[in-house]
Design a protein around this motif. Structure first.
Motif, short mmCIF file in Angstrom:
data_model
loop_
_atom_site.label_atom_id
_atom_site.label_comp_id
_atom_site.label_asym_id
_atom_site.label_seq_id
_atom_site.Cartn_x
_atom_site.Cartn_y
_atom_site.Cartn_z
N VAL B 30 15.99 -18.35 95.32
CA VAL B 30 16.99 -18.90 94.73
C VAL B 30 18.13 -18.45 95.43
N LEU B 34 20.91 -20.34 98.30
CA LEU B 34 22.01 -20.32 98.26
C LEU B 34 22.92 -19.88 99.45
N LEU B 324 18.40 -17.12 87.61
CA LEU B 324 19.56 -17.95 87.90
C LEU B 324 18.90 -19.46 88.36
N LEU B 328 20.89 -22.85 87.28
CA LEU B 328 21.23 -23.96 88.15
C LEU B 328 20.49 -25.30 87.81
N ILE B 331 22.44 -26.81 85.12
CA ILE B 331 23.63 -27.35 85.77
C ILE B 331 23.42 -28.83 86.38
N ALA B 332 22.44 -28.70 87.15
CA ALA B 332 22.03 -29.89 87.94
C ALA B 332 21.61 -30.97 86.97
N ALA B 337 25.90 -30.81 90.04
CA ALA B 337 25.29 -29.84 91.06
C ALA B 337 26.50 -29.99 92.25
N LEU B 340 29.50 -27.99 92.16
CA LEU B 340 29.35 -26.18 91.83
C LEU B 340 29.66 -25.45 92.96
N VAL B 342 28.91 -21.43 93.67
CA VAL B 342 28.23 -20.34 93.10
C VAL B 342 28.54 -19.03 93.96
#
Lengths: 161, 522
Positions: B30, B34, B324, B328, B331-332, B337, B340, B342
């Motif tokens: 993850v 990112l 995490l 995520l 949130i999506a 998304a 956002l 991060v």
């Protein structure tokens, strides 16, 4: 490895020593100037304090000496292997006072934790006395607590026994 | 509608524990993802290598000498400036879920707000801000706390006590009977701060932090802008992840860290070339701070103990990565998304076996000072993926949050917005980061001042009870990435050293407001 420790905090207070001692010399008023102590009960030479976290501690009053202006007590039991607290009010000669709060304790960590509390207490004591208002100052003006009886100098007695 | 900010911190995590930074033990898809979509920082440096000062720097955007938290146990003043408050005042919803540590944990008097909140049962309390205006505590309208332990006054400990009391004793006891950091060993090797913990994964603090974060996000309106600091207590010791997860990493097969010399004589020769506090702690002759078990002697660390600690650390890192990922996904699912940002980092590193040491202390080397830092800007911002090699500081985070929110950085912030690529670093960043250590422990005082600049790390040992002011450390990072050879006394590098020290002295601002007292060990 350090097993015990001694921590001293001091604060100059812009009030005469007699005025400062009027508060420090009242063991039943500690909760009114020590942040995090919510209640305080004195019976003879035993004081029981209740902390904001709900914890209670029993203390033995060892010295309450209005001539030296020294107050000493010891937490008995709990986490402590050893404890002695000494609060002195020292006349600086210019109508100001040096208040000194010393903590000797084992485990050493507790000396630091109590020392932090003592520092905050001295700040609050100074704030109330210099403003001439606040719960502890008001309680002194209201007169002695009915259960506040004179205490013998137990520290002296212990030292000679 | 503006950009949302998910600020993710871990505690005491090494740079090399992430796959995107070359780590090969923990799987971190993850965060690696990112990093691939965003900006990865090759040299992110803290202002302090312990929790409270470093976290205070993140929140205030100030150095320890300015925000006043000069060592663990010194609380950040309630009215210290807060970047979260800056965001709240421009309309952001704000939360901090997980480990705060702006105030001491060891607090039997309940004097500190962090310790009082769970008992009070309110999401925040009003406090006086640095500009005299009243607002939620440190700018957060929602606070929900956890730390490494199942004990204490914070929300997670209370949640366990109310819902799953049967698992509390399965956690490692972080403090011993003398209230010092516990040295008890466990696992297969007896390594310090290791314990097999039968807690189900769902009840462990890593997943709890993610769950509570998701719950807070779910309560927001779809058009809210928000700043959420999600603060995982791991992989800080104790190393007691859920035992159901230990099979992820076979500790016997874990390679020893590059920074660990298995040959004892070689290890000790490296230590002997460093200032005296290194070898003194290694031999158990000096305890200068509260951040490691005082009764544990680093020289006793075995290679197998180090393997087991490293494996458990990796398990904790994997659990964070997966937690995490869940956040995520949530949130999506809310449709946020594309808006956002991060940012993922940590407060400081972990010695992790380098030089035969564990935990942390006054040791300004990569183990503690080179941090994981990834900023994945909002996809709709159009920022291209990049790697930034020049040094940046955690002091740069607060201005970065401001930039994301579209507000000017506050004048009390000392850093600059994080650069988005190497050219941006050259153009805008001062190119140096200052790190300070100060500690007092029952008559033992240690002070370090360090500058990271131009591929060098230079540390001055301040006069104190351990040092006389003549010692220091100088490492060239390209030639000596593990900082094995201290070149402080190398005559050939005297002009380099003098230049770095002069820059260091010039860069240190004045200490603001005098040195404030230590209120507790941690």
């Amino acid at each position: 490895m350090t097993t015990r420790a001694s921590v001293r905090r001091e604060r100059r207070i812009g009030r005469p020593v007699e005025v400062v001692w009027e508060v420090i010399g009242r063991p039943d008023l500690l909760h009114l100037w020590y942040p995090g102590i919510e209640a305080c009960e004195v019976r003879g030479d035993v004081r029981t304090i209740t902390l904001a976290t709900g914890m209670t501690l029993e203390e033995r009053i060892l010295t309450l000496d209005p001539v030296q202006r020294r107050f000493q007590y010891r937490v008995t039991g709990g986490l402590f292997q050893e404890h002695l607290a000494t609060v002195d009010a020292l006349d600086l000669g210019d109508h100001t006072t040096l208040a000194v709060y010393s903590t000797d304790a084992a485990p050493a960590t507790m000396a630091l934790v109590l020392g932090g509390g003592a520092g905050a207490a001295l700040d609050e004591l100074a704030r109330q006395l210099e403003a001439a208002t606040g719960p502890a100052v008001d309680a002194v003006r209201a007169g002695p607590h009915p259960s506040s009886a004179p205490h013998a100098n137990h520290a002296e007695r212990e030292a000679t026994s | 509608m503006g950009r949302k900010i998910l600020f993710v911190t871990t505690d005491q995590q090494r740079y090399d524990t992430l796959g995107c930074n070359g780590g090969a033990i923990a799987r971190t898809p993850v965060i690696d993802g990112l990093a691939g979509e965003g900006i990865r920082y090759e040299r992110a440096v803290p202002a302090s290598v312990v929790c409270m000062p470093s976290r205070s720097t993140m929140l205030t955007g100030q150095s320890p000498r300015r925000h006043g938290v000069w060592m663990n146990g010194v609380p950040l003043p309630v009215d210290a400036p807060s970047a979260a408050e800056v965001l709240r005042r421009v309309g952001y919803r704000t939360a901090l879920v997980g480990k705060p540590h702006f105030e001491p944990f060891l607090d039997p008097f309940g004097r500190f707000t962090e310790n009082r909140l769970a008992r009070l049962g309110v999401p925040t309390v009003d406090s006086l801000g640095h500009d005299g205006l009243v607002g939620p505590h440190r700018g957060f309208e929602h606070l929900e706390f956890a730390t490494h332990s199942s004990a204490g006054q914070l929300h997670y400990a209370r949640w366990l006590a109310e819902n799953h009391p049967e698992v509390i004793d399965g956690f490692y006891a972080t403090l011993d009977r003398d209230l010092e950091v516990n040295a008890d060993g466990g696992g297969a090797t007896g390594a310090p701060q290791v314990k097999d913990n039968p807690v189900p994964r769902d009840w462990y603090h890593t997943d709890w932090v993610a769950d509570r974060t998701i719950d807070w996000l779910d309560a927001l309106d779809a058009d809210d802008d928000w700043f959420c600091w999600m603060s995982f207590p791991d992989p800080h010791h104790p190393w007691d992840p859920p035992e159901s997860e230990l099979g992820r990493v076979a500790w016997r097969e874990v390679p020893l860290p590059e920074g660990y010399s298995i040959d004892r004589a070689e290890r000790e020769a490296i230590l002997d070339a460093k200032p005296r506090h290194w070898r003194q702690w290694y031999d158990g002759q000096l305890v200068s701070n509260f951040e490691a078990p005082p009764s544990w002697v680093p020289a006793t660390l075995t290679a197998d103990q180090l393997r087991e600690v490293t494996a458990r650390n990796a398990v904790e890192v994997e659990l964070i990565d997966e937690a995490l990922g869940r956040v995520l996904a949530a949130i999506a699912a809310r449709g946020w998304a594309d808006d956002l940002d991060v940012i993922v980092t940590t407060d400081h590193g972990e010695l992790g076996g380098d030089f035969g040491l564990l935990f942390k202390g006054p040791y300004h080397v990569d183990s503690l000072m080179r941090l994981p830092l990834v900023w994945r800007p909002a996809p709709n911002s159009g920022v291209a993926p990049a790697v930034v090699n020049g040094p940046v500081g955690l002091v740069d985070l607060a201005p970065t949050w401001c930039a994301i929110a579209g507000v000017a950085p506050s004048p009390w912030m000392e850093g600059v917005r994080l650069p988005v690529d190497e050219a941006d670093h050259v153009d805008r960043h001062p190119g140096r980061v200052i790190t300070e250590w100060d500690s007092e422990r029952f008559g033992v005082t240690v002070g370090l001042r360090t500058i990271t600049r131009d591929g060098w790390v230079c540390t001055v040992c301040m006069p104190g009870s351990v040092h006389d002011g003549s010692e220091g450390e100088l490492y060239r990072l390209d030639d000596d990435p593990l900082q094995r050879e201290n070149r402080w006394d190398d005559p050939a590098l005297r002009s380099v050293r003098d230049d770095l020290v002069a820059d260091l002295v010039d860069s240190l601002g004045p200490v603001t407001g005098g040195r404030r007292p230590v209120e507790a060990p941690v």
